[in-house]
Design an enzyme around this catalytic site. Structure first.
Site, PDB file in Angstrom:
ATOM      1  N   ASP A 141      -3.447   0.982   7.028  1.00 39.16           N
ATOM      2  CA  ASP A 141      -2.661   0.695   6.086  1.00 39.16           C
ATOM      3  C   ASP A 141      -2.068  -0.926   5.863  1.00 39.16           C
ATOM      4  O   ASP A 141      -2.099  -1.518   4.611  1.00 39.16           O
ATOM      5  CB  ASP A 141      -1.375   1.557   6.216  1.00 39.16           C
ATOM      6  CG  ASP A 141      -1.706   2.894   6.382  1.00 39.16           C
ATOM      7  OD1 ASP A 141      -2.709   3.440   5.491  1.00 39.16           O
ATOM      8  OD2 ASP A 141      -1.079   3.829   6.983  1.00 39.16           O
ATOM      9  N   ASP A 198       0.854  -1.217  -0.101  1.00 38.80           N
ATOM     10  CA  ASP A 198      -0.079   0.062  -0.027  1.00 38.80           C
ATOM     11  C   ASP A 198       0.842   1.140   0.044  1.00 38.80           C
ATOM     12  O   ASP A 198       1.642   1.370   0.739  1.00 38.80           O
ATOM     13  CB  ASP A 198      -0.789  -0.056   1.279  1.00 38.80           C
ATOM     14  CG  ASP A 198      -1.976   1.031   1.187  1.00 38.80           C
ATOM     15  OD1 ASP A 198      -2.343   1.344   0.349  1.00 38.80           O
ATOM     16  OD2 ASP A 198      -1.905   1.867   2.372  1.00 38.80           O
ATOM     17  N   CYS A 257     -13.960  -4.187  12.691  1.00 39.53           N
ATOM     18  CA  CYS A 257     -14.836  -4.712  11.780  1.00 39.53           C
ATOM     19  C   CYS A 257     -16.526  -5.246  12.376  1.00 39.53           C
ATOM     20  O   CYS A 257     -16.555  -5.962  13.274  1.00 39.53           O
ATOM     21  CB  CYS A 257     -14.524  -5.896  11.031  1.00 39.53           C
ATOM     22  SG  CYS A 257     -15.468  -6.784   9.908  1.00 39.53           S
ATOM     23  N   CYS A 260     -12.579 -10.839   6.711  1.00 38.40           N
ATOM     24  CA  CYS A 260     -13.790 -11.572   6.436  1.00 38.40           C
ATOM     25  C   CYS A 260     -14.545 -11.005   5.112  1.00 38.40           C
ATOM     26  O   CYS A 260     -15.230 -11.387   4.508  1.00 38.40           O
ATOM     27  CB  CYS A 260     -14.946 -11.405   7.489  1.00 38.40           C
ATOM     28  SG  CYS A 260     -15.711  -9.555   7.546  1.00 38.40           S
ATOM     29  N   CYS A 299     -17.182  -9.451  11.404  1.00 36.75           N
ATOM     30  CA  CYS A 299     -16.313 -10.337  12.107  1.00 36.75           C
ATOM     31  C   CYS A 299     -15.960 -10.124  13.565  1.00 36.75           C
ATOM     32  O   CYS A 299     -15.375 -11.137  14.053  1.00 36.75           O
ATOM     33  CB  CYS A 299     -15.317 -10.962  11.156  1.00 36.75           C
ATOM     34  SG  CYS A 299     -13.905  -9.815  10.931  1.00 36.75           S
ATOM     35  N   CYS A 341     -12.432  -5.619   5.077  1.00 38.34           N
ATOM     36  CA  CYS A 341     -11.867  -6.303   6.094  1.00 38.34           C
ATOM     37  C   CYS A 341     -11.157  -7.431   5.368  1.00 38.34           C
ATOM     38  O   CYS A 341     -11.856  -8.173   4.906  1.00 38.34           O
ATOM     39  CB  CYS A 341     -12.960  -6.751   7.024  1.00 38.34           C
ATOM     40  SG  CYS A 341     -12.370  -7.680   8.414  1.00 38.34           S
ATOM     41  N   GLU A 385      -1.285  -1.172  -6.092  1.00 36.53           N
ATOM     42  CA  GLU A 385      -2.673  -0.503  -6.739  1.00 36.53           C
ATOM     43  C   GLU A 385      -2.031   0.611  -7.668  1.00 36.53           C
ATOM     44  O   GLU A 385      -1.047   1.012  -7.600  1.00 36.53           O
ATOM     45  CB  GLU A 385      -3.357   0.266  -5.593  1.00 36.53           C
ATOM     46  CG  GLU A 385      -4.341  -0.617  -4.883  1.00 36.53           C
ATOM     47  CD  GLU A 385      -5.194   0.029  -3.876  1.00 36.53           C
ATOM     48  OE1 GLU A 385      -6.340  -0.334  -3.768  1.00 36.53           O
ATOM     49  OE2 GLU A 385      -4.433   0.767  -3.100  1.00 36.53           O
TER      50      GLU A 385
HETATM   51 ZN   LIG Z   1     -14.377  -8.609   9.231  1.00 37.50          ZN
END
Ligand SMILES: [Zn+2]
Length: 219
Positions: A191, A24, A180, A164, A183, A161, A108
């Site tokens: 990051d 990243d 999150c 999950c 999950c 996330c 990316e």
């Molecule tokens: Zn999650």
């Protein structure tokens, strides 16, 4: 016996992380890798940038057409060159390390693709810098028969996330850590989460491109 198996497993997983990495590219840190390593912009680059800004301010105060303005412009040009050299040097070293350590690197394309749209100077400089870094990474990997995977700019690496796959609606830049709701994972580092998602998405793309053998080797 059990102990030796454990050590083998640990070695294998470390091996995996080293062979395929997701990166990243950020503002506070230049690069955050999916293995958790964060590389800041080095001090010598920051110092050169600060100096350039000062020289640019001095130039803007000089009277148009004056000899002093011409002198100031020359100084700005010299500073520009110093910044460019410092940055290139840093990028060459970092990309060399990444290429030596990995079989595939995943990044990316968002930042470089948005390059021309951005009007804020600081962000613009960062965009150009990321773009140049990816170019260096790409040819160094190619030289060694290794792979660069560029992910689609619309992939929501920061909002998803990595545990999950739950996608958050919003993820403002000010949020550095989050929980999150799906999950229950807490304290997700913004990051690092992005870097892990980038790596996982890149691995899927490598598989889709028929590079499974590369990944088998990595596991
Ligand atoms: Zn999650």
């Amino acid at each position: 016996m059990i102990r030796s198996i454990k050590i083998k497993l640990l070695t294998a997983s470390l091996h995996t992380v080293r062979k395929v990495t997701g990166i990243d590219l950020g503002l506070s840190n230049f690069a955050i890798e999916s293995n958790g390593r964060k590389t800041a912009n080095p001090r010598f680059v920051k110092r050169a940038e600060k100096n350039l800004k000062r020289k640019q301010r001095q130039l803007s105060r000089k009277t148009k057409g004056s000899a002093n303005r011409a002198k100031a412009r020359l100084l700005v040009a010299k500073c520009h060159e110093k910044v460019a050299n410092a940055r290139a040097d840093f990028q060459h070293k970092l990309s060399r390390t990444l290429v030596d350590e990995n079989q595939a690197v995943i990044v990316e394309t968002l930042k470089s693709a948005n390059m021309m749209k951005n009007r804020k100077l600081a962000k613009h400089i960062a965009d150009v810098s990321w773009h140049n870094f990816v170019v260096k990474l790409e040819y160094k990997l190619k030289e060694q028969g290794k792979h660069l995977v560029k992910l689609d700019q619309w992939y929501a690496s920061s909002k998803t996330c990595h545990c999950c796959g739950h996608k958050m609606e919003e993820m403002p830049l000010s949020v550095r850590k989050w929980d999150c709701p799906s999950c229950g994972t807490t304290d997700i580092d913004r990051d690092l989460n992005a870097a892990l998602n980038i790596r996982d998405k890149g691995i899927l793309e490598l598989k889709a491109a028929g590079q499974s053998s590369l990944l088998m080797e990595a596991v």
